[in-house]
Motif scaffolding. Sequence first.
Motif: not given
Length: 442
Positions: A156-158, A339-340, A348-351
Amino acid sequence: MTVRDSFHSRIGFVLAAAGSAIGLGNIWGFPTNAANNGGGAFLFVYLIVTLLLALPALYAEIYLGNQAQKNPVSALGEACAEKMPKFGRLAGKIGLSGAIMMLSFYTIVAGWMLSHALSAFVALLGFNDISQWLATDSTVRNVVFTPVFIILGAAIVHQGVHKGIEKWSARLMPILLMMLIGLIVYILQQDGATEGLKQYLIPDFNQVTDPKLIISAMGQAFFSLSIGVGGMMVYGSYMQKDKDIGKLVLSIGALDTFIAFLAGLLIIPALYVAQHAGQEVFVGNQLIGEGQLIFQILPALFSTMGAVGLLVATGFFSLLSIAALTSTISSTEVPVAYLVEEKKMTRAKATWLVSGVVLIASMTLVAFFDQLFGLVIQVLTTMLQPLSCLFYFIVVGWVWKRGNKLRDKALQGEQRWLGIWGNYLRFVCPILLTVVFINVAF
């Protein structure tokens, strides 16, 4: 310049923020704490602490994020820039650590909810051996279901703030409320429920000055509202600047408190229904199993109801799974936003990086469960979250000069209600919070 993602509506923000607040803290933690601390007396103190301290802390946290329009590390660094910039950023990073701490145990408990929901469902289909395994506490089960829940939250978060968090909160929150009310109606019709209602709704005022009860109520209020770890700050930053934060906070707080009250209205009568049916629920004044309470007492109660009980169990634990998911996504968003924005990672990478860290932390708790699980919860809810809230009060009231409109109004005496509110945050809230800590320490 990259445009920050944001909530597209007030109701979307309120449902997402309420979803963050309304979780296992309300439906798992609140009834357990209430039952262990005098029922009605705990409810009475909880309501007072929420009104006097938790709602102002929620306001301060959302206000900081909304004015800065940045993640918690950057927001606190900016607010403290003139006096102690490094300390502000450090406090923000401690909040990130708190979010990881919360997720580390939260995802384990959420995995229990999911496994019990599936246990009741597969029992309905006749797969009793699988149902038994799903309902039995084990390290293997934790290793299987904790990652499942971490992946659900990450999925969900990404997707982002509007397409992920706002959209799914708007879907899940009404379902949660309807399921909770339906279960209350059913439980209150059972034998023994009336005794539970009396215990829950009629306070013993001799208990309300107990320091242990007060600190428990305060920790529960901060945990229930998800304040002190940056989740509400980052949600506030996704709301258009200078919206009427006061009304939004009241909406979130009212919905959160209402759900906590309903959870007690469901679970405490259910305990007395179980006791009436011959189960041992209390030893002295303490619940058997405490945190494991609803997984030990309630499934046994549901099993006495036959096939209907399995349907009720499926609904109840599905409800808890939904509540856990809406809270998980807000805590995950705290380090993801950092991070973003500061490390320039893709969402996506941070999530998935954050989810990997949470997985390692959760598996550490699983491996050393007896030593660490309760300790992490205690440190977070009775120390880190209240201390973070104390810091927010000090920043809003005393430190943050540039851009702090609330403080300026208070000092200049403009807009009388804002001046009173500003001074309440500056003077009364820090003193109240400090007095509670002193009472507990001594």
